[in-house]
Design a protein around this motif. Structure first.
Motif, PDB file in Angstrom:
ATOM      1  N   ILE A   8      72.340 -94.273  25.997  1.00 14.35           N
ATOM      2  CA  ILE A   8      72.363 -92.825  26.249  1.00 14.35           C
ATOM      3  C   ILE A   8      70.948 -92.340  26.507  1.00 14.35           C
ATOM      4  O   ILE A   8      70.678 -91.621  27.482  1.00 14.35           O
ATOM      5  CB  ILE A   8      72.987 -92.075  25.057  1.00 14.35           C
ATOM      6  CG1 ILE A   8      74.434 -92.497  24.848  1.00 14.35           C
ATOM      7  CG2 ILE A   8      72.887 -90.567  25.260  1.00 14.35           C
ATOM      8  CD1 ILE A   8      75.011 -92.063  23.517  1.00 14.35           C
ATOM      9  N   GLU A   9      70.033 -92.734  25.639  1.00 14.25           N
ATOM     10  CA  GLU A   9      68.634 -92.338  25.773  1.00 14.25           C
ATOM     11  C   GLU A   9      68.062 -92.787  27.118  1.00 14.25           C
ATOM     12  O   GLU A   9      67.418 -92.011  27.826  1.00 14.25           O
ATOM     13  CB  GLU A   9      67.809 -92.920  24.632  1.00 14.25           C
ATOM     14  CG  GLU A   9      66.362 -92.521  24.664  1.00 14.25           C
ATOM     15  CD  GLU A   9      65.575 -93.052  23.476  1.00 14.25           C
ATOM     16  OE1 GLU A   9      64.333 -92.941  23.518  1.00 14.25           O
ATOM     17  OE2 GLU A   9      66.181 -93.563  22.513  1.00 14.25           O
ATOM     18  N   ALA A  10      68.319 -94.018  27.500  1.00 13.55           N
ATOM     19  CA  ALA A  10      67.792 -94.557  28.755  1.00 13.55           C
ATOM     20  C   ALA A  10      68.354 -93.822  29.965  1.00 13.55           C
ATOM     21  O   ALA A  10      67.620 -93.537  30.927  1.00 13.55           O
ATOM     22  CB  ALA A  10      68.110 -96.052  28.850  1.00 13.55           C
ATOM     23  N   MET A  11      69.628 -93.487  29.928  1.00  8.37           N
ATOM     24  CA  MET A  11      70.241 -92.779  31.050  1.00  8.37           C
ATOM     25  C   MET A  11      69.655 -91.375  31.210  1.00  8.37           C
ATOM     26  O   MET A  11      69.384 -90.926  32.330  1.00  8.37           O
ATOM     27  CB  MET A  11      71.754 -92.717  30.874  1.00  8.37           C
ATOM     28  CG  MET A  11      72.422 -94.069  30.989  1.00  8.37           C
ATOM     29  SD  MET A  11      74.194 -94.011  30.682  1.00  8.37           S
ATOM     30  CE  MET A  11      74.729 -93.423  32.292  1.00  8.37           C
ATOM     31  N   ILE A  16      65.776 -87.606  33.784  1.00 10.60           N
ATOM     32  CA  ILE A  16      64.805 -86.566  33.418  1.00 10.60           C
ATOM     33  C   ILE A  16      63.587 -87.295  32.846  1.00 10.60           C
ATOM     34  O   ILE A  16      63.440 -87.433  31.625  1.00 10.60           O
ATOM     35  CB  ILE A  16      65.411 -85.580  32.391  1.00 10.60           C
ATOM     36  CG1 ILE A  16      66.757 -85.050  32.872  1.00 10.60           C
ATOM     37  CG2 ILE A  16      64.432 -84.444  32.107  1.00 10.60           C
ATOM     38  CD1 ILE A  16      67.536 -84.268  31.820  1.00 10.60           C
ATOM     39  N   PRO A  17      62.722 -87.807  33.742  1.00  9.20           N
ATOM     40  CA  PRO A  17      61.645 -88.711  33.312  1.00  9.20           C
ATOM     41  C   PRO A  17      60.707 -88.184  32.225  1.00  9.20           C
ATOM     42  O   PRO A  17      60.208 -88.970  31.426  1.00  9.20           O
ATOM     43  CB  PRO A  17      60.877 -88.987  34.605  1.00  9.20           C
ATOM     44  CG  PRO A  17      61.883 -88.764  35.685  1.00  9.20           C
ATOM     45  CD  PRO A  17      62.765 -87.658  35.182  1.00  9.20           C
ATOM     46  N   ASP A  18      60.464 -86.875  32.179  1.00 11.89           N
ATOM     47  CA  ASP A  18      59.535 -86.365  31.170  1.00 11.89           C
ATOM     48  C   ASP A  18      60.217 -86.036  29.847  1.00 11.89           C
ATOM     49  O   ASP A  18      59.581 -85.560  28.925  1.00 11.89           O
ATOM     50  CB  ASP A  18      58.799 -85.125  31.698  1.00 11.89           C
ATOM     51  CG  ASP A  18      59.666 -83.878  31.714  1.00 11.89           C
ATOM     52  OD1 ASP A  18      60.878 -83.982  32.001  1.00 11.89           O
ATOM     53  OD2 ASP A  18      59.133 -82.786  31.441  1.00 11.89           O
ATOM     54  N   SER A  39      62.290 -81.094  27.460  1.00 13.82           N
ATOM     55  CA  SER A  39      61.706 -81.384  28.765  1.00 13.82           C
ATOM     56  C   SER A  39      61.092 -80.130  29.358  1.00 13.82           C
ATOM     57  O   SER A  39      61.688 -79.046  29.304  1.00 13.82           O
ATOM     58  CB  SER A  39      62.786 -81.916  29.713  1.00 13.82           C
ATOM     59  OG  SER A  39      62.290 -82.025  31.030  1.00 13.82           O
ATOM     60  N   GLU A  40      59.937 -80.294  29.962  1.00 15.88           N
ATOM     61  CA  GLU A  40      59.302 -79.180  30.673  1.00 15.88           C
ATOM     62  C   GLU A  40      60.197 -78.722  31.823  1.00 15.88           C
ATOM     63  O   GLU A  40      60.200 -77.539  32.177  1.00 15.88           O
ATOM     64  CB  GLU A  40      57.918 -79.612  31.191  1.00 15.88           C
ATOM     65  CG  GLU A  40      57.150 -78.508  31.890  1.00 15.88           C
ATOM     66  CD  GLU A  40      56.854 -77.301  31.007  1.00 15.88           C
ATOM     67  OE1 GLU A  40      56.946 -76.165  31.513  1.00 15.88           O
ATOM     68  OE2 GLU A  40      56.537 -77.490  29.808  1.00 15.88           O
ATOM     69  N   SER A  41      60.968 -79.626  32.397  1.00 18.14           N
ATOM     70  CA  SER A  41      61.838 -79.262  33.522  1.00 18.14           C
ATOM     71  C   SER A  41      62.941 -78.280  33.111  1.00 18.14           C
ATOM     72  O   SER A  41      63.600 -77.700  33.976  1.00 18.14           O
ATOM     73  CB  SER A  41      62.456 -80.506  34.155  1.00 18.14           C
ATOM     74  OG  SER A  41      63.409 -81.103  33.297  1.00 18.14           O
TER      75      SER A  41
END
Length: 79
Positions: A8-11, A16-18, A39-41
């Motif tokens: 789950i974490e990896a997906m 959402i890379p950041d 996330s900043e996004s």
């Protein structure tokens, strides 16, 4: 078949890379999790849209391999 927390974490991090992701197995069964995603996004984005982005990252596994996911989303402090 249950979905491992690390998957789950990896997906989520792939989509959402950041993101800072913290997964908690709520029932010990690999089926009911809580996720805190920062996330900043997410800045300026509604809670509904944040949830959509996370569900999209999970590629349709909600309701199947992943029965329940309690979400908490936020933006980094101090931004």
């Amino acid at each position: 078949m249950p979905m491992p927390a690390h998957e789950i974490e990896a997906m989520i991090q792939s989509a959402i890379p950041d993101a800072q992701v913290q997964i908690t197995d709520l029932a010990g069964d690999g089926d009911h999790y809580a996720a805190r995603v920062v996330s900043e996004s997410f800045r300026g984005v509604s809670r509904v849209e944040r949830t959509r982005r996370i569900y999209a990252a999970l590629g349709g596994r909600m309701g199947g391999e992943l029965h329940a996911l309690q979400l908490t989303t936020d933006v980094p402090a101090g931004g």
